[in-house]
Design an enzyme around this catalytic site. Structure first.
Site, short mmCIF file in Angstrom:
data_model
loop_
_atom_site.label_atom_id
_atom_site.label_comp_id
_atom_site.label_asym_id
_atom_site.label_seq_id
_atom_site.Cartn_x
_atom_site.Cartn_y
_atom_site.Cartn_z
N GLU A 134 30.59 -3.41 -2.31
CA GLU A 134 31.40 -3.61 -1.09
C GLU A 134 30.78 -4.67 -0.20
O GLU A 134 31.47 -5.50 0.39
CB GLU A 134 31.50 -2.29 -0.31
CG GLU A 134 32.51 -1.33 -0.88
CD GLU A 134 32.43 0.02 -0.19
OE1 GLU A 134 33.29 0.27 0.67
OE2 GLU A 134 31.50 0.79 -0.51
N TYR A 135 29.44 -4.62 -0.13
CA TYR A 135 28.72 -5.60 0.68
C TYR A 135 28.97 -7.01 0.13
O TYR A 135 29.29 -7.94 0.86
CB TYR A 135 27.23 -5.26 0.67
CG TYR A 135 26.38 -6.21 1.47
CD1 TYR A 135 26.28 -6.08 2.85
CD2 TYR A 135 25.69 -7.26 0.85
CE1 TYR A 135 25.52 -6.97 3.60
CE2 TYR A 135 24.92 -8.15 1.59
CZ TYR A 135 24.84 -7.99 2.96
OH TYR A 135 24.08 -8.86 3.69
N ASP A 180 -1.10 -6.08 6.22
CA ASP A 180 -1.80 -7.25 5.74
C ASP A 180 -0.80 -8.32 5.30
O ASP A 180 -0.41 -8.39 4.14
CB ASP A 180 -2.72 -6.86 4.57
CG ASP A 180 -3.83 -7.86 4.38
OD1 ASP A 180 -3.96 -8.78 5.22
OD2 ASP A 180 -4.57 -7.74 3.40
N CYS A 183 -18.27 4.64 -37.48
CA CYS A 183 -18.77 3.85 -36.35
C CYS A 183 -19.42 4.79 -35.33
O CYS A 183 -18.76 5.71 -34.84
CB CYS A 183 -17.64 3.07 -35.71
SG CYS A 183 -18.13 2.20 -34.21
N CYS A 203 -20.61 -1.32 -34.55
CA CYS A 203 -21.00 -1.12 -35.94
C CYS A 203 -20.92 -2.40 -36.78
O CYS A 203 -21.38 -2.43 -37.91
CB CYS A 203 -20.15 -0.02 -36.59
SG CYS A 203 -18.44 -0.50 -36.84
N LYS A 259 -10.78 -1.45 10.79
CA LYS A 259 -10.56 -1.99 9.45
C LYS A 259 -10.83 -0.94 8.38
O LYS A 259 -11.85 -0.26 8.42
CB LYS A 259 -11.49 -3.19 9.22
CG LYS A 259 -11.25 -4.34 10.18
CD LYS A 259 -9.99 -5.09 9.86
CE LYS A 259 -10.16 -5.96 8.66
NZ LYS A 259 -10.01 -7.38 8.92
N CYS A 312 -11.44 -0.62 -34.18
CA CYS A 312 -12.48 -0.54 -35.19
C CYS A 312 -12.07 0.67 -36.03
O CYS A 312 -12.01 1.79 -35.53
CB CYS A 312 -13.84 -0.29 -34.57
SG CYS A 312 -15.07 0.23 -35.79
N LYS A 356 -2.08 -1.70 10.51
CA LYS A 356 -2.29 -3.14 10.52
C LYS A 356 -1.85 -3.67 9.16
O LYS A 356 -2.54 -3.51 8.16
CB LYS A 356 -3.77 -3.45 10.77
CG LYS A 356 -4.07 -4.92 10.93
CD LYS A 356 -5.49 -5.11 11.41
CE LYS A 356 -5.83 -6.57 11.64
NZ LYS A 356 -5.75 -7.38 10.43
N GLU A 397 -1.02 1.77 15.46
CA GLU A 397 -0.08 1.16 14.51
C GLU A 397 -0.82 0.77 13.25
O GLU A 397 -1.99 0.40 13.31
CB GLU A 397 0.51 -0.13 15.12
CG GLU A 397 1.18 0.08 16.45
CD GLU A 397 1.51 -1.23 17.15
OE1 GLU A 397 1.31 -2.30 16.54
OE2 GLU A 397 1.96 -1.17 18.30
N CYS A 436 -16.51 -5.15 -34.85
CA CYS A 436 -16.77 -4.12 -33.85
C CYS A 436 -18.11 -4.39 -33.17
O CYS A 436 -19.11 -4.61 -33.86
CB CYS A 436 -16.78 -2.75 -34.52
SG CYS A 436 -17.38 -1.44 -33.43
N TYR A 476 5.81 -5.93 16.03
CA TYR A 476 4.85 -5.07 16.71
C TYR A 476 4.54 -5.48 18.15
O TYR A 476 3.73 -4.84 18.79
CB TYR A 476 3.56 -4.93 15.91
CG TYR A 476 2.86 -6.22 15.54
CD1 TYR A 476 2.31 -7.05 16.52
CD2 TYR A 476 2.71 -6.60 14.21
CE1 TYR A 476 1.67 -8.23 16.19
CE2 TYR A 476 2.06 -7.77 13.87
CZ TYR A 476 1.54 -8.58 14.87
OH TYR A 476 0.91 -9.74 14.53
S1 IVH Z 1 -1.50 -6.94 17.54
C1 IVH Z 1 -3.45 -8.78 20.72
N1 IVH Z 1 -0.52 -5.25 15.83
O1 IVH Z 1 -3.63 -8.57 12.68
C2 IVH Z 1 -2.58 -8.33 19.67
N2 IVH Z 1 -1.59 -7.21 15.02
O2 IVH Z 1 -6.27 -9.98 14.04
C3 IVH Z 1 -2.75 -9.11 18.45
N3 IVH Z 1 -1.56 -7.44 12.58
O3 IVH Z 1 -3.05 -11.84 12.81
C4 IVH Z 1 -1.97 -8.61 17.34
N4 IVH Z 1 -0.49 -5.56 12.16
O4 IVH Z 1 -1.01 -10.62 12.25
C5 IVH Z 1 -1.18 -6.40 16.00
N5 IVH Z 1 0.41 -3.69 14.39
C6 IVH Z 1 -0.23 -4.84 14.58
C7 IVH Z 1 -0.63 -5.67 13.50
C8 IVH Z 1 -1.32 -6.85 13.77
C9 IVH Z 1 -1.05 -6.64 11.64
C10 IVH Z 1 -2.30 -8.70 12.32
C11 IVH Z 1 -1.79 -9.85 13.11
C12 IVH Z 1 -3.00 -10.65 13.52
C13 IVH Z 1 -4.13 -9.80 13.10
C14 IVH Z 1 -5.02 -9.55 14.27
#
Ligand code: IVH
Length: 674
Positions: free
Chosen positions: A34-35, A120, A437, A417, A320, A432, A118, A116, A414, A232
């Site tokens: 549908e989309y 990557d 062995c 052996c 981290k 092997c 973080k 929150e 092998c 964020y």
């Molecule tokens: S806040 C002062 N919130 O982490 C606020 N950063 O070193 C700065 N990142 O390059 C960012 N998730 O891309 C914030 N929930 C989150 C994040 C976040 C990932 C990354 C951001 C930034 C690095 C901060």
């Protein structure tokens, strides 16, 4: 009468909304078909009226003409980075630092935190003017980034126009939305697999792949890459009053931006830390890579008071998670011989610390994979370790490859052996096949004594290796013929240790028969299959005579398993192995649970067909076997009775043609009574 203009606007609204339901909420209202129909309709109208195409049209997500270079953009408000914490102490130190800077009379619950994940990926600043996406910029050095608008427009969860929801607040005059562009792990793996299959370059991790995709000058390439976005933060906003991080997140969500669902707002610092630990544990089950958690002071007023040091705000910190990837050097590529003789390549590495664990070896899976990834001795490689998974070599860094390096070759002999290796069938695995062995024998012993098998306490790998090396163990049954005097001669074996080991070995003779069957290490016969097989063939002699057909008649036993069992028991070496176990007094039959039944059906062969009134097929078979009878899967001249239930199959016709009598469930019971 609606005008074309109105029709187009309506279609775009509809499509934008459904795209939002699909990509942002993961909760579509309409089918893909549908989309597609809606999009098709819009395309057609736009083709007929190209002058009416707008930049926020969902048909404009496919990418545009390539650029020569990215234009530099200066961020109106710098994009700062974050200070790091690596453990709870660092977090407490951070809190202590900011508490010193905050007013003394701050009421207890006025200091709130937002936690929150973080993600990557890559930081992105998205500018909207009167609801229209006008610019997407990378973070760059924080002051100046690159204009990647054409690329971010291809990211499905980034709205081209806000609000996306009809119940959302009106679009502010101007807003800069900040967030992370990332690649979901499943999409990443799928893409890499396709690349491997095509023999093309693979990416080290989702982050690098997301970065590479966003930095394409040709946005049509970016459009092929499954990028996603989480908002964020708000860089600035004109036309809305936002006083805290939580309000900012709520506002972004209401405008239709994807906001991570796993965010905690709390006035308890302990709860914030607790939440982060839970996150860390769940890390491997998330659909995206998170490299930490960000804790932010909720109130904007307090944020302003705390300010920024260097290029990181005092009011936020990144906790981290331990790293999972590292770069190191391959010292050698070697092969490990397993229990079945399969040789698995692995890399010996320059030791490297990954998230607190020193990694010295990493698996290379199999020789096909090794060739595809083209990992060589001397290469600098990326190593990955996730959760409890065995460390693996992701890929080589080609720029650092020594000029004289040679591709790795599967070993012709092998590594243990020295006998020639072979590939069995079209299996990618290398074997092997030398039954003598020593490497295989050590692995077999290791498996035989292990917890899931005969569970012989105190019998570790080292002991197995020594006993095989000394020639005291030449096959797994020799475990039961070890002599006290011989063991005492071994290095590190005092009397007490020898006696403990011998009594553990003695005790293992009483292990249930299905454990013994598991311990033999027959291919495809793990403890579940062993349990099934033993419930139908409760003694070694019955089992060793079972045909492939009979075995396959067991629910849960397929042709592969049946074939493997029959092949194993037909090997003369294995038959004498069993005799040796028998001689040692190892339990080779299942203990009967109920009272012993009179063997009234001895010598009779039955076939079961159709649905019986009260018994399952397995129950009927167990009943027959407990009374000494035999059950086979198909009717032949040797069949004495056909046990007949409702809706019988072709077996009935066959039995009738051979004149074989049939029995019902009750008649079978009567026969066993006799
Ligand atoms: S806040 C002062 N919130 O982490 C606020 N950063 O070193 C700065 N990142 O390059 C960012 N998730 O891309 C914030 N929930 C989150 C994040 C976040 C990932 C990354 C951001 C930034 C690095 C901060």
């Amino acid at each position: 009468m609606t005008t074309i203009d109105q029709q187009l606007a309506e279609l775009r609204d509809q499509i934008n909304y459904h795209s939002y339901r699909y990509h942002t909420l993961d909760d579509p209202l309409i089918s893909d078909a549908e989309y597609d129909r809606l999009v098709q309709r819009l395309r057609q109208l736009e083709q007929e009226h190209p002058e009416l195409i707008t930049p926020d049209s969902p048909t404009r997500r496919v990418g545009a003409e390539p650029l020569d270079a990215f234009e530099k953009v200066t961020h109106p408000i710098p994009m700062t980075s974050l200070g790091n914490a690596f453990d709870d102490d660092d977090m407490r130190a951070w809190l202590a630092r900011i508490e010193r800077l905050l007013p003394d009379n701050l009421p207890e619950n006025e200091l709130a935190f937002v936690v929150e994940p973080k993600i990557d990926g890559l930081a992105m600043a998205l500018t909207y003017e009167n609801g229209l996406l006008v610019r997407g910029a990378t973070r760059g050095n924080g002051v100046e980034g690159e204009n990647v608008t054409a690329n971010v427009r291809t990211v499905n969860s980034i709205p081209l126009r806000i609000p996306t929801r009809s119940d959302g607040p009106p679009a502010p005059a101007r807003i800069e939305v900040r967030g992370e562009v990332y690649m979901p792990i499943a999409d990443f793996n799928r893409f890499n697999q396709q690349q491997l299959d095509k023999g093309e370059k693979i990416y080290a991790n989702p982050r690098n792949f997301a970065a590479g995709s966003l930095r394409q000058l040709d946005s049509r390439i970016t459009a092929q890459r499954p990028l996603a976005f989480f908002a964020y933060a708000i860089g600035y906003v004109e036309g809305a009053e936002i006083g805290s991080q939580q309000q900012a997140l709520d506002y972004l969500k209401a405008l239709g931006f994807p906001v991570n669902p796993d965010i905690l707002h709390t006035t308890s610092f302990a709860a914030a830390i607790d939440f982060i630990h839970k996150w860390m544990e769940r890390r491997d089950s998330l659909p995206y890579d998170a490299d930490g958690a960000v804790v932010k002071i909720d109130s904007f007023a307090l944020q302003r008071e705390l300010g920024v040091v260097g290029n990181a705000p005092r009011w936020a910190i990144a906790y981290k998670f331990p790293a999972r990837e590292a770069t190191t050097k391959v010292l050698a590529i070697k092969g490990n011989v397993g229990r079945t003789g399969q040789i698995t390549p692995y890399a010996e590495l320059e030791p490297v610390n990954i998230g607190g664990v020193i990694v010295r070896n990493a698996t290379l899976h199999n020789y096909d994979d090794l060739a595809k990834k083209d990992i060589r001795e001397g290469d600098t490689v990326i190593i990955k370790r996730a959760g409890d998974v065995i460390p693996q070599v992701v890929k080589p860094i080609l720029d650092l490859r020594p000029a004289d390096s040679q591709p790795a070759q599967p070993p012709a002999v092998c590594p243990v052996c020295g006998q020639p290796t072979t590939r069995l069938g079209d299996d990618v695995a290398l074997f092997c096949i030398n039954a003598a062995c020593p490497a295989q024998l050590v692995r077999q012993v290791e498996y035989f004594v292990s917890r899931g098998a005969m569970d012989i306490e105190g019998f570790g790998i080292k002991i197995g290796e020594q006993l095989v090396a000394e020639g005291f163990i030449k096959d797994i049954a020799d475990i039961y013929f070890l002599q006290r005097d011989d063991l005492l001669k071994l290095e590190g074996f005092a009397e007490k240790k020898v006696d403990n080991l011998l009594s553990a070995i003695e005790a293992s003779k009483q292990q249930p028969f299905d454990r013994f069957l598991t311990a033999l290490g027959i291919r495809y016969v793990g403890n579940v299959v062993a349990g099934l097989v033993v419930s139908h063939f409760p003694a070694i002699d019955q089992l060793s005579r079972a045909t492939q057909e009979e075995l396959q008649a067991i629910e849960g036993v397929g042709p592969r398993i049946a074939e493997s069992l029959v092949a194993w028991f037909s090997g003369p070496a294995n038959r004498s192995l069993i005799d040796k176990f028998r001689q040692a007094g190892v339990t080779l039959q299942a203990r009967r649970t109920g009272p012993e039944q009179p063997q009234t059906l001895a010598g009779l062969t039955f076939v079961i067909t159709g649905t019986l009134p009260t018994w399952s097929r397995d129950q009927a078979q167990a009943f027959i076997e407990q009374h000494g009878g035999k059950v086979t899967g198909s009717v032949s001249k040797k069949t004495n009775y056909l046990v007949l239930g409702e809706n019988p199959g072709s077996k009935l016709t066959k039995a009738q043609s051979l004149g074989i009598p049939t029995l019902g469930e009750q008649e079978l019971q009567n026969l066993a009574q006799a």
